[in-house]
Design a protein around this motif. Structure first.
Motif, PDB file in Angstrom:
ATOM      1  N   UNK A 127       0.830  -1.210   0.000  1.00 13.64           N
ATOM      2  CA  UNK A 127       0.000   0.000   0.000  1.00 13.64           C
ATOM      3  C   UNK A 127       0.864   1.259   0.000  1.00 13.64           C
ATOM      4  N   UNK A 128       2.066   1.174   0.548  1.00  8.72           N
ATOM      5  CA  UNK A 128       2.991   2.311   0.542  1.00  8.72           C
ATOM      6  C   UNK A 128       3.877   2.295  -0.705  1.00  8.72           C
ATOM      7  N   UNK A 129       4.410   1.123  -1.044  1.00 13.00           N
ATOM      8  CA  UNK A 129       5.311   0.999  -2.183  1.00 13.00           C
ATOM      9  C   UNK A 129       4.607   1.292  -3.505  1.00 13.00           C
ATOM     10  N   UNK A 130       3.424   0.762  -3.676  1.00 14.29           N
ATOM     11  CA  UNK A 130       2.695   0.888  -4.935  1.00 14.29           C
ATOM     12  C   UNK A 130       2.554   2.318  -5.442  1.00 14.29           C
ATOM     13  N   UNK A 131       2.012   3.224  -4.629  1.00 12.71           N
ATOM     14  CA  UNK A 131       1.848   4.604  -5.106  1.00 12.71           C
ATOM     15  C   UNK A 131       3.171   5.293  -5.441  1.00 12.71           C
ATOM     16  N   UNK A 132       4.228   4.971  -4.709  1.00 14.34           N
ATOM     17  CA  UNK A 132       5.529   5.561  -5.030  1.00 14.34           C
ATOM     18  C   UNK A 132       6.022   5.077  -6.396  1.00 14.34           C
ATOM     19  N   UNK A 133       5.838   3.780  -6.650  1.00 10.55           N
ATOM     20  CA  UNK A 133       6.240   3.244  -7.958  1.00 10.55           C
ATOM     21  C   UNK A 133       5.344   3.761  -9.075  1.00 10.55           C
ATOM     22  N   UNK A 134       4.059   3.922  -8.792  1.00 12.24           N
ATOM     23  CA  UNK A 134       3.134   4.425  -9.814  1.00 12.24           C
ATOM     24  C   UNK A 134       3.616   5.750 -10.394  1.00 12.24           C
ATOM     25  N   UNK A 135       4.178   6.591  -9.544  1.00 16.62           N
ATOM     26  CA  UNK A 135       4.657   7.895  -9.996  1.00 16.62           C
ATOM     27  C   UNK A 135       5.885   7.778 -10.898  1.00 16.62           C
ATOM     28  N   UNK A 136       6.563   6.636 -10.843  1.00 15.64           N
ATOM     29  CA  UNK A 136       7.797   6.445 -11.603  1.00 15.64           C
ATOM     30  C   UNK A 136       7.617   5.563 -12.827  1.00 15.64           C
ATOM     31  N   UNK A 137       6.468   4.899 -12.922  1.00 14.63           N
ATOM     32  CA  UNK A 137       6.255   3.930 -14.000  1.00 14.63           C
ATOM     33  C   UNK A 137       5.659   4.562 -15.249  1.00 14.63           C
ATOM     34  N   UNK A 138       6.089   4.017 -16.376  1.00 12.20           N
ATOM     35  CA  UNK A 138       5.557   4.428 -17.665  1.00 12.20           C
ATOM     36  C   UNK A 138       4.165   3.823 -17.895  1.00 12.20           C
ATOM     37  N   UNK A 139       3.968   2.614 -17.374  1.00 12.96           N
ATOM     38  CA  UNK A 139       2.708   1.893 -17.504  1.00 12.96           C
ATOM     39  C   UNK A 139       2.648   0.842 -16.403  1.00 12.96           C
ATOM     40  N   UNK A 140       1.499   0.216 -16.217  1.00 11.91           N
ATOM     41  CA  UNK A 140       1.408  -0.807 -15.172  1.00 11.91           C
ATOM     42  C   UNK A 140       2.383  -1.950 -15.417  1.00 11.91           C
ATOM     43  N   UNK A 141       2.780  -2.574 -14.333  1.00 11.32           N
ATOM     44  CA  UNK A 141       3.695  -3.715 -14.418  1.00 11.32           C
ATOM     45  C   UNK A 141       3.014  -4.894 -15.102  1.00 11.32           C
ATOM     46  N   UNK A 142       3.813  -5.696 -15.770  1.00  6.43           N
ATOM     47  CA  UNK A 142       3.341  -6.956 -16.347  1.00  6.43           C
ATOM     48  C   UNK A 142       3.572  -8.031 -15.293  1.00  6.43           C
ATOM     49  N   UNK A 143       2.500  -8.491 -14.669  1.00  9.32           N
ATOM     50  CA  UNK A 143       2.590  -9.442 -13.565  1.00  9.32           C
ATOM     51  C   UNK A 143       2.077 -10.797 -14.024  1.00  9.32           C
ATOM     52  N   UNK A 144       2.863 -11.835 -13.732  1.00  3.78           N
ATOM     53  CA  UNK A 144       2.474 -13.198 -14.051  1.00  3.78           C
ATOM     54  C   UNK A 144       2.591 -14.044 -12.786  1.00  3.78           C
ATOM     55  N   UNK A 145       1.514 -14.734 -12.444  1.00  2.00           N
ATOM     56  CA  UNK A 145       1.513 -15.646 -11.303  1.00  2.00           C
ATOM     57  C   UNK A 145       1.656 -17.062 -11.855  1.00  2.00           C
ATOM     58  N   UNK A 146       2.647 -17.777 -11.349  1.00  2.00           N
ATOM     59  CA  UNK A 146       3.008 -19.089 -11.888  1.00  2.00           C
ATOM     60  C   UNK A 146       2.862 -20.187 -10.837  1.00  2.00           C
ATOM     61  N   UNK A 147       2.517 -21.359 -11.294  1.00  2.00           N
ATOM     62  CA  UNK A 147       2.511 -22.551 -10.453  1.00  2.00           C
ATOM     63  C   UNK A 147       3.777 -23.328 -10.769  1.00  2.00           C
ATOM     64  N   UNK A 148       4.629 -23.557  -9.777  1.00  2.00           N
ATOM     65  CA  UNK A 148       5.864 -24.286 -10.038  1.00  2.00           C
ATOM     66  C   UNK A 148       5.599 -25.692 -10.575  1.00  2.00           C
ATOM     67  N   UNK A 149       6.408 -26.099 -11.522  1.00  4.14           N
ATOM     68  CA  UNK A 149       6.383 -27.442 -12.100  1.00  4.14           C
ATOM     69  C   UNK A 149       7.819 -27.978 -12.061  1.00  4.14           C
ATOM     70  N   UNK A 150       8.276 -28.421 -10.870  1.00  7.53           N
ATOM     71  CA  UNK A 150       9.655 -28.901 -10.748  1.00  7.53           C
ATOM     72  C   UNK A 150       9.970 -29.965 -11.793  1.00  7.53           C
ATOM     73  N   UNK A 151      11.192 -29.909 -12.310  1.00  9.45           N
ATOM     74  CA  UNK A 151      11.594 -30.842 -13.359  1.00  9.45           C
ATOM     75  C   UNK A 151      13.048 -31.233 -13.170  1.00  9.45           C
TER      76      UNK A 151
END
Length: 103
Positions: free
Chosen positions: A70-94
């Protein structure tokens, strides 16, 4: 089961170091959050890649709605060109070596 997240952050031109410095102010607080197994920053010349590993989806969800973000997000928003590309992954150990086959 653990959850791995990648987030590619795109700072505005000339603001990469400022964005890294912003992360640096909060990184220890993120590391202290319940379930945080990994929260690591990597950079190219114009972006930041955050690789995260959380013990569970519930821990990731708590991080996403917690006080630190909640604190970090707004500070980064002011510095970002666009929203972050976030990917949530399920590990598949191999592979034969579990230490090399998963984060």
């Amino acid at each position: 089961m653990s959850v791995v997240v990648t987030a590619v952050v795109h700072p505005k031109p000339g603001r990469l170091q400022e964005a890294l410095d912003t992360y640096a102010r909060y990184i220890d607080a993120v590391h202290a959050e319940p379930g945080c197994e990994l929260y690591a920053l990597h950079a190219t010349e114009d972006s930041i890649v955050v690789i995260e590993k959380w013990a569970s989806r519930a821990d990731l969800d708590a991080h996403a709605t917690g006080a630190v973000l909640a604190k970090l997000g707004p500070e980064l928003d002011a510095l970002r060109e666009r929203p972050a590309d976030v990917t949530v992954l399920t590990p598949r150990p191999a592979g034969a070596d579990p230490a090399k086959g998963a984060l």
